[in-house]
Design a protein around this motif. Structure first.
Motif, PDB file in Angstrom:
ATOM      1  N   ARG A  77      11.021  -3.009 -12.844  1.00 17.35           N
ATOM      2  CA  ARG A  77       9.545  -3.154 -12.228  1.00 17.35           C
ATOM      3  C   ARG A  77       8.851  -4.416 -13.007  1.00 17.35           C
ATOM      4  NH1 ARG A  77       6.829   2.145 -10.339  1.00 17.35           N
ATOM      5  NH2 ARG A  77       8.721   3.285  -9.217  1.00 17.35           N
ATOM      6  N   GLY A  78       8.074  -5.035 -12.318  1.00 16.29           N
ATOM      7  CA  GLY A  78       7.086  -6.214 -13.160  1.00 16.29           C
ATOM      8  C   GLY A  78       5.732  -5.618 -13.679  1.00 16.29           C
ATOM      9  N   LEU A  79       5.368  -6.565 -14.517  1.00 13.64           N
ATOM     10  CA  LEU A  79       3.827  -6.304 -14.920  1.00 13.64           C
ATOM     11  C   LEU A  79       2.987  -6.943 -13.808  1.00 13.64           C
ATOM     12  CD1 LEU A  79       2.042  -5.276 -17.269  1.00 13.64           C
ATOM     13  CD2 LEU A  79       2.505  -7.529 -18.525  1.00 13.64           C
ATOM     14  N   MET A  80       1.816  -6.431 -13.817  1.00 15.94           N
ATOM     15  CA  MET A  80       1.015  -7.153 -12.537  1.00 15.94           C
ATOM     16  C   MET A  80       0.917  -8.726 -12.818  1.00 15.94           C
ATOM     17  SD  MET A  80       0.109  -4.130 -13.617  1.00 15.94           S
ATOM     18  CE  MET A  80      -1.333  -4.208 -14.505  1.00 15.94           C
ATOM     19  N   GLY A  81       1.336  -9.595 -11.855  1.00 10.50           N
ATOM     20  CA  GLY A  81       0.945 -10.971 -12.039  1.00 10.50           C
ATOM     21  C   GLY A  81       2.515 -11.681 -12.429  1.00 10.50           C
ATOM     22  N   ASP A  82       3.686 -10.559 -12.438  1.00 15.05           N
ATOM     23  CA  ASP A  82       5.193 -11.189 -12.963  1.00 15.05           C
ATOM     24  C   ASP A  82       5.737 -11.510 -11.415  1.00 15.05           C
ATOM     25  OD1 ASP A  82       5.004 -10.732 -15.425  1.00 15.05           O
ATOM     26  OD2 ASP A  82       6.079  -9.080 -15.508  1.00 15.05           O
ATOM     27  N   GLY A  83       5.329 -10.682 -10.536  1.00 10.74           N
ATOM     28  CA  GLY A  83       6.162 -10.922  -9.252  1.00 10.74           C
ATOM     29  C   GLY A  83       5.276 -11.386  -8.088  1.00 10.74           C
ATOM     30  N   CYS A  84       5.648 -10.672  -6.955  1.00 10.00           N
ATOM     31  CA  CYS A  84       5.005 -11.269  -5.657  1.00 10.00           C
ATOM     32  C   CYS A  84       4.220 -10.428  -4.783  1.00 10.00           C
ATOM     33  CB  CYS A  84       6.300 -11.425  -4.705  1.00 10.00           C
ATOM     34  SG  CYS A  84       7.328 -10.132  -4.185  1.00 10.00           S
ATOM     35  N   ILE A  85       3.806  -9.368  -5.412  1.00  7.05           N
ATOM     36  CA  ILE A  85       2.804  -8.188  -4.725  1.00  7.05           C
ATOM     37  C   ILE A  85       1.053  -8.888  -5.096  1.00  7.05           C
ATOM     38  CG2 ILE A  85       1.742  -5.950  -4.658  1.00  7.05           C
ATOM     39  CD1 ILE A  85       4.701  -4.935  -5.565  1.00  7.05           C
ATOM     40  N   ASN A  86       0.375  -8.903  -4.013  1.00  4.27           N
ATOM     41  CA  ASN A  86      -0.925  -9.399  -4.219  1.00  4.27           C
ATOM     42  C   ASN A  86      -1.600  -7.997  -4.548  1.00  4.27           C
ATOM     43  OD1 ASN A  86      -3.510 -10.091  -3.985  1.00  4.27           O
ATOM     44  ND2 ASN A  86      -3.136 -11.524  -2.390  1.00  4.27           N
ATOM     45  N   VAL A  87      -1.632  -7.785  -5.869  1.00  4.47           N
ATOM     46  CA  VAL A  87      -2.354  -6.469  -6.395  1.00  4.47           C
ATOM     47  C   VAL A  87      -3.851  -6.385  -6.094  1.00  4.47           C
ATOM     48  CG1 VAL A  87      -2.571  -4.564  -8.243  1.00  4.47           C
ATOM     49  CG2 VAL A  87      -0.223  -6.090  -8.157  1.00  4.47           C
ATOM     50  N   PRO A  88      -4.531  -7.444  -6.399  1.00 10.65           N
ATOM     51  CA  PRO A  88      -5.792  -7.490  -6.181  1.00 10.65           C
ATOM     52  C   PRO A  88      -6.115  -7.201  -4.631  1.00 10.65           C
ATOM     53  CG  PRO A  88      -5.430  -9.273  -7.543  1.00 10.65           C
ATOM     54  CD  PRO A  88      -3.961  -8.650  -6.863  1.00 10.65           C
ATOM     55  N   GLN A  89      -5.450  -7.642  -3.651  1.00  6.42           N
ATOM     56  CA  GLN A  89      -5.828  -7.484  -2.320  1.00  6.42           C
ATOM     57  C   GLN A  89      -5.639  -5.970  -1.973  1.00  6.42           C
ATOM     58  OE1 GLN A  89      -2.789  -8.872   0.549  1.00  6.42           O
ATOM     59  NE2 GLN A  89      -4.473  -9.942   1.793  1.00  6.42           N
ATOM     60  N   ILE A  90      -4.532  -5.515  -2.243  1.00  7.33           N
ATOM     61  CA  ILE A  90      -4.417  -4.143  -2.181  1.00  7.33           C
ATOM     62  C   ILE A  90      -5.466  -3.088  -2.814  1.00  7.33           C
ATOM     63  CG2 ILE A  90      -2.575  -2.016  -2.220  1.00  7.33           C
ATOM     64  CD1 ILE A  90      -0.311  -4.295  -2.152  1.00  7.33           C
ATOM     65  N   ARG A  91      -5.614  -3.392  -3.984  1.00 11.69           N
ATOM     66  CA  ARG A  91      -6.794  -2.602  -4.694  1.00 11.69           C
ATOM     67  C   ARG A  91      -8.079  -3.086  -3.760  1.00 11.69           C
ATOM     68  NH1 ARG A  91     -10.876  -4.149  -8.273  1.00 11.69           N
ATOM     69  NH2 ARG A  91      -9.942  -6.150  -8.609  1.00 11.69           N
ATOM     70  N   GLY A  92      -8.305  -3.823  -3.306  1.00 14.60           N
ATOM     71  CA  GLY A  92      -9.354  -4.218  -2.267  1.00 14.60           C
ATOM     72  C   GLY A  92      -9.532  -2.930  -1.111  1.00 14.60           C
ATOM     73  N   TRP A  93      -8.517  -3.244  -0.633  1.00 11.72           N
ATOM     74  CA  TRP A  93      -8.375  -2.121   0.667  1.00 11.72           C
ATOM     75  C   TRP A  93      -8.286  -0.717   0.123  1.00 11.72           C
ATOM     76  CZ3 TRP A  93      -2.994  -4.641   2.265  1.00 11.72           C
ATOM     77  CH2 TRP A  93      -3.140  -5.974   3.007  1.00 11.72           C
ATOM     78  N   VAL A  94      -8.073  -0.366  -1.129  1.00 15.76           N
ATOM     79  CA  VAL A  94      -7.991   1.023  -1.461  1.00 15.76           C
ATOM     80  C   VAL A  94      -9.564   1.194  -1.960  1.00 15.76           C
ATOM     81  CG1 VAL A  94      -7.551   2.395  -3.669  1.00 15.76           C
ATOM     82  CG2 VAL A  94      -5.700   1.190  -2.401  1.00 15.76           C
ATOM     83  N   GLU A  95     -10.402   0.345  -2.460  1.00 18.50           N
ATOM     84  CA  GLU A  95     -11.541   0.446  -3.004  1.00 18.50           C
ATOM     85  C   GLU A  95     -12.570   0.550  -1.642  1.00 18.50           C
ATOM     86  OE1 GLU A  95     -12.413  -2.364  -5.954  1.00 18.50           O
ATOM     87  OE2 GLU A  95     -11.092  -1.157  -7.314  1.00 18.50           O
ATOM     88  N   GLU A  96     -12.263  -0.189  -0.611  1.00 17.54           N
ATOM     89  CA  GLU A  96     -12.868  -0.319   0.514  1.00 17.54           C
ATOM     90  C   GLU A  96     -12.993   0.911   1.296  1.00 17.54           C
ATOM     91  OE1 GLU A  96     -11.393  -3.088   3.327  1.00 17.54           O
ATOM     92  OE2 GLU A  96     -12.013  -4.846   1.854  1.00 17.54           O
ATOM     93  N   ILE A 125       5.056   1.358 -15.210  1.00 14.85           N
ATOM     94  CA  ILE A 125       5.964   0.235 -14.939  1.00 14.85           C
ATOM     95  C   ILE A 125       7.364   0.663 -15.630  1.00 14.85           C
ATOM     96  CG2 ILE A 125       6.712  -1.947 -15.747  1.00 14.85           C
ATOM     97  CD1 ILE A 125       3.543  -2.813 -15.777  1.00 14.85           C
ATOM     98  N   PHE A 126       8.471   0.777 -15.159  1.00 12.05           N
ATOM     99  CA  PHE A 126       9.851   1.202 -15.579  1.00 12.05           C
ATOM    100  C   PHE A 126      10.307   0.013 -15.784  1.00 12.05           C
ATOM    101  CE2 PHE A 126       9.952   4.554 -12.157  1.00 12.05           C
ATOM    102  CZ  PHE A 126       8.941   5.218 -12.888  1.00 12.05           C
ATOM    103  N   SER A 127      10.532  -0.670 -17.104  1.00 16.03           N
ATOM    104  CA  SER A 127      11.154  -1.748 -17.087  1.00 16.03           C
ATOM    105  C   SER A 127      12.137  -1.709 -18.429  1.00 16.03           C
ATOM    106  CB  SER A 127      10.038  -2.977 -17.329  1.00 16.03           C
ATOM    107  OG  SER A 127      10.522  -4.161 -17.951  1.00 16.03           O
ATOM    108  N   ASP A 128      13.241  -2.050 -18.559  1.00 13.76           N
ATOM    109  CA  ASP A 128      14.021  -2.096 -19.532  1.00 13.76           C
ATOM    110  C   ASP A 128      13.552  -3.498 -20.347  1.00 13.76           C
ATOM    111  OD1 ASP A 128      16.059  -0.123 -18.923  1.00 13.76           O
ATOM    112  OD2 ASP A 128      17.038  -1.300 -17.835  1.00 13.76           O
ATOM    113  N   LYS A 129      13.240  -4.630 -19.618  1.00 11.13           N
ATOM    114  CA  LYS A 129      12.637  -5.484 -20.577  1.00 11.13           C
ATOM    115  C   LYS A 129      11.719  -5.294 -21.611  1.00 11.13           C
ATOM    116  CE  LYS A 129      10.076  -9.906 -19.130  1.00 11.13           C
ATOM    117  NZ  LYS A 129       9.526 -10.509 -18.141  1.00 11.13           N
ATOM    118  N   TYR A 130      10.554  -4.751 -20.889  1.00 12.23           N
ATOM    119  CA  TYR A 130       9.514  -4.398 -21.506  1.00 12.23           C
ATOM    120  C   TYR A 130       9.352  -3.040 -22.622  1.00 12.23           C
ATOM    121  CZ  TYR A 130       6.727  -7.870 -18.686  1.00 12.23           C
ATOM    122  OH  TYR A 130       6.150  -8.969 -18.392  1.00 12.23           O
ATOM    123  N   TRP A 131      10.520  -2.021 -22.057  1.00 13.86           N
ATOM    124  CA  TRP A 131      10.522  -1.129 -23.106  1.00 13.86           C
ATOM    125  C   TRP A 131      11.206  -1.580 -24.498  1.00 13.86           C
ATOM    126  CZ3 TRP A 131      13.049   2.271 -18.396  1.00 13.86           C
ATOM    127  CH2 TRP A 131      12.012   2.917 -18.009  1.00 13.86           C
TER     128      TRP A 131
END
Ligand code: ZN
Length: 276
Positions: A221-240, A251-257
């Protein structure tokens, strides 16, 4: 436009994100970094006196956002379904003991039976543990998992399916955990988040990112900003929907662990303000 996050007051980190730390290290290092939200994976409670865990959390002003995880209800074998119920009851007890208001359910699947049968058994399982959850004051969050896990980890793969089960059960103690990693691809995500919130079922919000290419379907898994998910947009829908709870970094990540975990926490904080 979703409002930018400007502080860490709603930041929560899952202990699995810093997998090599035990609970004590998580608590000490998160609080030292100014992170006071924690979701506790049950592996860090093994061999840990729950009373001590609770006072350690209190001493560091930590807020327990959830415990992870219960679930794994379906099986063609009746005995295994019963064992799962017992394990979920333990998970509820552990949650209550550390003041966790929410137990996240990875619902499970058994490849030897149809997904629809597994979904029925998930519903039955949740109904079986619901009285104890209520009595303990612990809510249950159905977490839909990406369809790549439908064979063995969860027969609930879309937020619509999770909404269906939560609405059928119709209890203040059962809702849904939304994880961007599992749900970002769904073209019905926005209306289904709305539906989830409207019915009072939106209980948790998990963030990370989807790496392209993904080299491992569990631990890349990536850290927010590493990949292709528009996290702020989804957070916006959640907060609405009125949700004002924690944004939980899971985050499960061999790289970051593999990197220095205190430096990693700083990276998480930066990604939180800039890409969440
Ligand atoms: Zn999650």
């Amino acid at each position: 436009m979703t409002a930018k996050l400007t502080d860490y007051s709603n930041l929560c980190v899952h202990t699995m994100t810093t997998k090599h730390w035990n609970l004590k290290k998580c608590v000490e290092n998160y609080s030292a970094a100014g992170i006071y939200g924690i979701s506790i994976w049950r592996n860090v409670l093994e061999g840990q006196k729950l009373k001590e865990a609770k006072s350690m959390l209190n001493d560091h002003n930590m807020t327990v956002v959830s415990t992870v995880r219960g679930g794994f209800f379906p099986s063609v074998e009746k005995k295994k379904r019963e064992v799962a119920i017992d394990d979920n009851l333990i998970a509820i007890e552990q949650s209550a003991a550390v003041n966790s208001p929410l137990l996240v359910l990875v619902c499970g699947a058994d490849e030897r039976q149809p997904l629809s049968t597994s979904r029925e058994q998930i519903k039955e399982g949740i109904l079986k543990i619901l009285p104890e959850a209520k009595a303990a004051g612990v809510k249950l969050a159905i977490e839909p998992l990406h369809p790549m896990y439908a064979g063995d980890r969860s027969a609930i793969n879309t937020i619509a399916q999770a909404n269906d089960v939560a609405e059928e059960i119709n209890s203040d103690f059962v809702g849904v955990a939304i994880d961007v990693y599992h749900l970002w691809w769904d073209d019905k995500l926005e209306p289904e988040i709305k539906r989830c919130g409207k019915n009072g079922n939106l209980l948790a919000f998990h963030v990370c990112d989807w790496n392209v290419p993904t080299t491992d379907f569990l631990n890349d898994r990536g850290l927010m900003g590493d990949g292709c998910i528009n996290v702020p947009q989804i957070r916006g829908w959640v907060e609405e929907t009125g949700f004002s709870g924690y944004n939980e970094v899971e985050i499960f990540s061999d790289k970051y662990w593999a990197i220095d975990q205190n430096q990693y926490l700083e990276k998480i904080k930066k990604a939180y303000l800039n890409h969440t």
